[in-house]
Design an enzyme around this catalytic site. Structure first.
Site, short mmCIF file in Angstrom:
data_model
loop_
_atom_site.label_atom_id
_atom_site.label_comp_id
_atom_site.label_asym_id
_atom_site.label_seq_id
_atom_site.Cartn_x
_atom_site.Cartn_y
_atom_site.Cartn_z
N ASP A 12 0.88 -1.17 0.00
CA ASP A 12 0.00 0.00 0.00
C ASP A 12 0.91 1.21 0.00
O ASP A 12 1.59 1.48 0.98
CB ASP A 12 -0.88 -0.05 1.26
N TYR A 234 1.39 0.42 14.70
CA TYR A 234 0.42 0.20 13.64
C TYR A 234 0.58 1.18 12.49
O TYR A 234 0.60 2.38 12.67
CB TYR A 234 -1.00 0.35 14.18
N LYS A 237 -3.13 -2.60 8.33
CA LYS A 237 -3.14 -4.06 8.37
C LYS A 237 -2.29 -4.58 7.22
O LYS A 237 -2.19 -3.96 6.18
CB LYS A 237 -4.57 -4.57 8.20
N ASP A 292 -14.91 1.32 5.48
CA ASP A 292 -13.60 0.92 4.92
C ASP A 292 -13.56 -0.58 4.60
O ASP A 292 -12.49 -1.21 4.73
CB ASP A 292 -12.45 1.29 5.86
P1 13P Z 1 -5.23 -0.41 4.94
O1 13P Z 1 -4.44 -1.37 5.79
O2 13P Z 1 -5.86 -1.11 3.78
O3 13P Z 1 -4.37 0.74 4.52
O4 13P Z 1 -6.42 0.13 5.80
C1 13P Z 1 -6.14 0.84 6.96
C2 13P Z 1 -7.34 1.37 7.67
O5 13P Z 1 -7.15 1.98 8.70
C3 13P Z 1 -8.68 1.15 7.13
O6 13P Z 1 -9.66 1.75 7.93
MG MG Z 2 -4.14 2.12 3.18
MG MG Z 3 -4.90 -2.15 2.22
#
Ligand code: 13P
Ligand code: MG
Ligand code: MG
Ligand code: 13P
Length: 371
Positions: A12, A234, A237, A292
């Site tokens: 990412d 963090y 993810k 998300d």
């Molecule tokens: P990503 O790990 O896909 O970047 O998503 C992070 C997030 O905080 C989604 O709410």
């Molecule tokens: Mg992201």
């Molecule tokens: Mg992602």
């Protein structure tokens, strides 16, 4: 004949908008970089794909796994992409680029990696799975079902060349140790581990000695990079990917896809801190929007021919998976209604960020012993 290597390396490097998807300019740039590598002879073939906000570089070559040139190519592509992402002020530009400089291997530097090196058969089907808004342990259930569950994979029961079962390489991602276990013989012990999916993750699957396939060539590989551990904090993810070979002594293509008809609960989703259903979607629908998410998986199908990637076929672009999507939608609504309560919200130790220490600090003087 030299062996073929398929490398799927992802990162990412900036979301568009928020954490929803990958901007087309990043895909274009990656295609240019990999085209150069094709011309120079480093790659035999490539496909650039996107799953949610994760940019996916799939490469066919003959250099073997963990090859410094291939890893450097991926790293340099992500670095160049990060510059574009910064220019466009994409969200979290360079999010997964945790190291300052390349040191010979992208492992532990932020990107996720799944690689397989193998002797090509006469027909070589391979599926690349790409997930967004979840963690490597999300693959435990489907990979177990593909290679060890006779209720999923008919071939385990009725195909003489798959009947002996498979060998699993399982990693303890906290202790950085691994164990090889055989299914079906050790199935219950294996489940005791991999059911704890945030700690024990399936890394690879191998054929057994009795298989017509070479028993030292993995038939499935899953990315297990834990951003949480690499970064010490963090930063998103570690949305995982996997490569799974199919047919002729292995589970059939449809057996490899079948576990995803059940949208199981995985950890990730909003802020990497919620449980939700894993929704199988087409490439066009690999955009994480609702809260998300919900967490998504796409499946790209290929035939591999002398390291060429013949494909992809968008395998979840199939009404056969409509019901799974519908159930995932219903589960998403059900889980959302819990708001900040577990088990929608992850247990404290698995949450990727939390205000709890601050809350506790603020209440420090007000906590009193209970008589
Ligand atoms: P990503 O790990 O896909 O970047 O998503 C992070 C997030 O905080 C989604 O709410
Ligand atoms: Mg992201
Ligand atoms: Mg992602
Ligand atoms: P075909 O007879 O179409 O090759 O299919 C065989 C098979 O394994 C289907 O899962």
């Amino acid at each position: 004949m030299s062996k073929t290597t398929v490398s799927l390396i992802k990162a990412d490097i900036g979301g568009y908008p928020g954490h929803a998807s990958v901007h087309p300019d990043l895909i274009k740039l990656a295609e240019e970089k990999l085209t150069d590598a094709l011309k120079s002879g480093l790659l035999v073939d490539f496909k650039v794909m996107a799953a949610g906000d994760d940019l996916q570089l799939m490469m066919g070559h003959t250099k073997g796994v963990d090859n410094p040139e291939i890893h450097k190519l991926a790293w340099d592509t992500f670095v160049a992409g990060t510059n574009v992402a910064k220019e466009l002020k994409l969200y979290g530009a360079g999010q997964d680029m945790l190291a300052d400089a390349f040191s010979g291997n992208v492992k532990g530097m932020g990107p996720g990696i799944a690689e397989l090196e193998f002797t090509e058969r006469k027909g070589e089907p391979l599926v690349a799975y790409m997930m967004d808004k979840t963690e490597p342990g999300a693959f435990n259930l489907p990979i177990f079902r593909i290679f060890a569950d006779p209720f999923n994979t008919a071939g385990l029961v009725i195909d003489p060349s798959a009947h002996a079962g498979f060998k699993f390489e399982i990693w303890d991602i906290q202790e950085h140790t691994r164990v090889f276990m055989n299914a079906p013989e050790e199935m219950y012990e294996m489940l005791a581990l991999i059911g704890a999916k945030s700690r024990y993750v399936i890394k690879r699957v191998y054929p057994k000695e009795s298989s017509p396939l070479p028993s030292d060539e993995a038939v499935a590989a899953i990315s297990t990079e834990k951003l949480f551990q690499t970064a010490g904090k963090y930063v998103g993810k570690d949305d995982p990917v996997a490569l799974v070979r199919a047919q002729s002594g292995l589970p059939a293509l449809g057996e490899v896809l079948e576990p995803f008809a059940f949208p199981h609960l995985v950890s990730g989703w909003m802020r990497g801190s919620h449980n939700g259903p894993l929704m199988p979607v087409s490439f066009d629908n690999a955009r994480c929007t609702r809260f998300d998410g919900p967490p998504r998986v796409i499946a790209a199908g290929f035939q591999i021919s002398n390291a060429r990637l013949i494909g992809p076929v968008d395998l979840f672009d199939d009404p056969g998976f409509d019901e799974a999507r519908q159930i995932a939608g219903t589960i998403a609504t059900y889980m959302r209604r819990h708001g900040p309560f577990e088990p929608h919200r992850l247990p404290m130790e698995d949450m990727e960020y939390t205000t709890l220490p601050d809350v506790l600090k603020k209440l420090e003087d007000r906590f009193e012993p209970i008589e």
